[in-house]
Design a protein around this motif. Structure first.
Motif, PDB file in Angstrom:
ATOM      1  N   ALA A   1      12.039  15.784   3.325  1.00 52.55           N
ATOM      2  CA  ALA A   1      12.334  14.387   3.679  1.00 52.55           C
ATOM      3  C   ALA A   1      11.047  13.590   3.902  1.00 52.55           C
ATOM      4  O   ALA A   1      10.964  12.417   3.527  1.00 52.55           O
ATOM      5  N   THR A   2      10.041  14.236   4.483  1.00 52.87           N
ATOM      6  CA  THR A   2       8.760  13.560   4.706  1.00 52.87           C
ATOM      7  C   THR A   2       8.098  13.217   3.378  1.00 52.87           C
ATOM      8  O   THR A   2       7.624  12.089   3.178  1.00 52.87           O
ATOM      9  N   VAL A   3       8.070  14.172   2.449  1.00 49.25           N
ATOM     10  CA  VAL A   3       7.494  13.906   1.122  1.00 49.25           C
ATOM     11  C   VAL A   3       8.298  12.811   0.433  1.00 49.25           C
ATOM     12  O   VAL A   3       7.734  11.931  -0.221  1.00 49.25           O
ATOM     13  N   SER A   4       9.598  12.822   0.586  1.00 49.22           N
ATOM     14  CA  SER A   4      10.449  11.779   0.019  1.00 49.22           C
ATOM     15  C   SER A   4      10.080  10.408   0.589  1.00 49.22           C
ATOM     16  O   SER A   4       9.989   9.426  -0.150  1.00 49.22           O
ATOM     17  N   ASP A   5       9.867  10.352   1.892  1.00 49.24           N
ATOM     18  CA  ASP A   5       9.460   9.084   2.519  1.00 49.24           C
ATOM     19  C   ASP A   5       8.121   8.606   1.968  1.00 49.24           C
ATOM     20  O   ASP A   5       7.943   7.420   1.698  1.00 49.24           O
ATOM     21  N   TRP A   6       7.178   9.534   1.780  1.00 51.41           N
ATOM     22  CA  TRP A   6       5.885   9.149   1.206  1.00 51.41           C
ATOM     23  C   TRP A   6       6.053   8.626  -0.207  1.00 51.41           C
ATOM     24  O   TRP A   6       5.538   7.569  -0.559  1.00 51.41           O
ATOM     25  N   SER A   7       6.777   9.378  -1.035  1.00 41.62           N
ATOM     26  CA  SER A   7       6.872   9.021  -2.453  1.00 41.62           C
ATOM     27  C   SER A   7       7.754   7.797  -2.688  1.00 41.62           C
ATOM     28  O   SER A   7       7.665   7.176  -3.737  1.00 41.62           O
ATOM     29  N   ASN A   8       8.572   7.445  -1.716  1.00 43.49           N
ATOM     30  CA  ASN A   8       9.378   6.227  -1.828  1.00 43.49           C
ATOM     31  C   ASN A   8       8.757   5.046  -1.103  1.00 43.49           C
ATOM     32  O   ASN A   8       9.388   3.990  -0.971  1.00 43.49           O
ATOM     33  N   GLY A   9       7.538   5.213  -0.622  1.00 39.69           N
ATOM     34  CA  GLY A   9       6.811   4.115   0.003  1.00 39.69           C
ATOM     35  C   GLY A   9       7.324   3.719   1.366  1.00 39.69           C
ATOM     36  O   GLY A   9       7.098   2.597   1.806  1.00 39.69           O
ATOM     37  N   LYS A  10       7.987   4.632   2.059  1.00 36.88           N
ATOM     38  CA  LYS A  10       8.509   4.314   3.394  1.00 36.88           C
ATOM     39  C   LYS A  10       7.472   4.556   4.482  1.00 36.88           C
ATOM     40  O   LYS A  10       7.417   3.828   5.464  1.00 36.88           O
ATOM     41  N   THR A  11       6.667   5.611   4.323  1.00 36.30           N
ATOM     42  CA  THR A  11       5.653   5.948   5.320  1.00 36.30           C
ATOM     43  C   THR A  11       4.398   6.447   4.621  1.00 36.30           C
ATOM     44  O   THR A  11       4.431   6.801   3.446  1.00 36.30           O
ATOM     45  N   TYR A  12       3.307   6.454   5.378  1.00 36.03           N
ATOM     46  CA  TYR A  12       2.046   7.023   4.909  1.00 36.03           C
ATOM     47  C   TYR A  12       1.910   8.442   5.450  1.00 36.03           C
ATOM     48  O   TYR A  12       2.324   8.718   6.580  1.00 36.03           O
TER      49      TYR A  12
ATOM     50  N   GLY B   1       0.820  -1.206   0.000  1.00 35.43           N
ATOM     51  CA  GLY B   1       0.000   0.000   0.000  1.00 35.43           C
ATOM     52  C   GLY B   1       0.853   1.254   0.000  1.00 35.43           C
ATOM     53  O   GLY B   1       0.551   2.222  -0.696  1.00 35.43           O
ATOM     54  N   LYS B   2       1.930   1.234   0.768  1.00 34.61           N
ATOM     55  CA  LYS B   2       2.838   2.378   0.802  1.00 34.61           C
ATOM     56  C   LYS B   2       3.492   2.580  -0.556  1.00 34.61           C
ATOM     57  O   LYS B   2       3.665   3.719  -1.006  1.00 34.61           O
ATOM     58  N   GLN B   3       3.854   1.491  -1.217  1.00 33.97           N
ATOM     59  CA  GLN B   3       4.473   1.584  -2.543  1.00 33.97           C
ATOM     60  C   GLN B   3       3.494   2.159  -3.565  1.00 33.97           C
ATOM     61  O   GLN B   3       3.870   2.988  -4.398  1.00 33.97           O
ATOM     62  N   VAL B   4       2.246   1.714  -3.514  1.00 32.64           N
ATOM     63  CA  VAL B   4       1.221   2.215  -4.438  1.00 32.64           C
ATOM     64  C   VAL B   4       1.004   3.704  -4.212  1.00 32.64           C
ATOM     65  O   VAL B   4       0.989   4.501  -5.154  1.00 32.64           O
ATOM     66  N   MET B   5       0.860   4.095  -2.931  1.00 36.72           N
ATOM     67  CA  MET B   5       0.661   5.508  -2.642  1.00 36.72           C
ATOM     68  C   MET B   5       1.867   6.322  -3.088  1.00 36.72           C
ATOM     69  O   MET B   5       1.712   7.394  -3.670  1.00 36.72           O
ATOM     70  N   GLY B   6       3.062   5.809  -2.834  1.00 42.02           N
ATOM     71  CA  GLY B   6       4.275   6.502  -3.257  1.00 42.02           C
ATOM     72  C   GLY B   6       4.306   6.719  -4.756  1.00 42.02           C
ATOM     73  O   GLY B   6       4.629   7.809  -5.240  1.00 42.02           O
ATOM     74  N   ALA B   7       3.949   5.684  -5.500  1.00 39.38           N
ATOM     75  CA  ALA B   7       3.916   5.796  -6.964  1.00 39.38           C
ATOM     76  C   ALA B   7       2.874   6.823  -7.410  1.00 39.38           C
ATOM     77  O   ALA B   7       3.104   7.587  -8.351  1.00 39.38           O
TER      78      ALA B   7
END
Length: 125
Positions: free
Chosen positions: A37-48, A6-12
């Protein structure tokens, strides 16, 4: 769907929206009120994102929350009421139009608004 998937899909989806809108992660971070860094974490599927941030991002890009969290190939656009609601915002009734024509109206409206935003940013940012 597993949490990491789910994190990967959202990141993509976030990456896709950034690209479609010719926007940097840094600009999105500024708009949302978080670090790059937070946006980077979202877009790389690390966090929601938190739900309030998720809703803000969806509103900012003019998409549904589902378009942020779900695989785009699983979302049915034909049953969406979003085009009708967008047109209603401008006082238009497009419910009687064929789907292709409704989408054309919505696409033109989105392009117009994006142009207004770009003009504003060119002169005020």
């Amino acid at each position: 769907m597993a949490s990491s998937e789910g994190k990967q899909v959202m990141g993509a989806n976030i990456k896709r929206l950034l690209k479609q809108n010719r926007m940097t992660a840094a600009k999105l971070a500024e708009v949302v009120g978080v670090s790059t860094a937070t946006v980077s974490d979202w877009s790389n599927g690390k966090t929601y994102p938190r739900i309030d941030k998720l809703e803000f991002i969806a509103d900012y890009f003019g998409v549904s929350k589902a378009e942020l969290v779900e695989d785009p190939q699983t979302i049915s656009n034909s049953s969406s009421e979003e085009p009708v609601l967008m047109a209603a915002h401008w006082g238009l009734d497009i419910t009687g139009l064929p789907e292709v024509e409704r989408q054309r109206v919505v696409d033109k409206a989105k392009a117009y608004v994006e142009g207004l935003i770009a003009d504003y940013e060119d002169h005020h940012v």
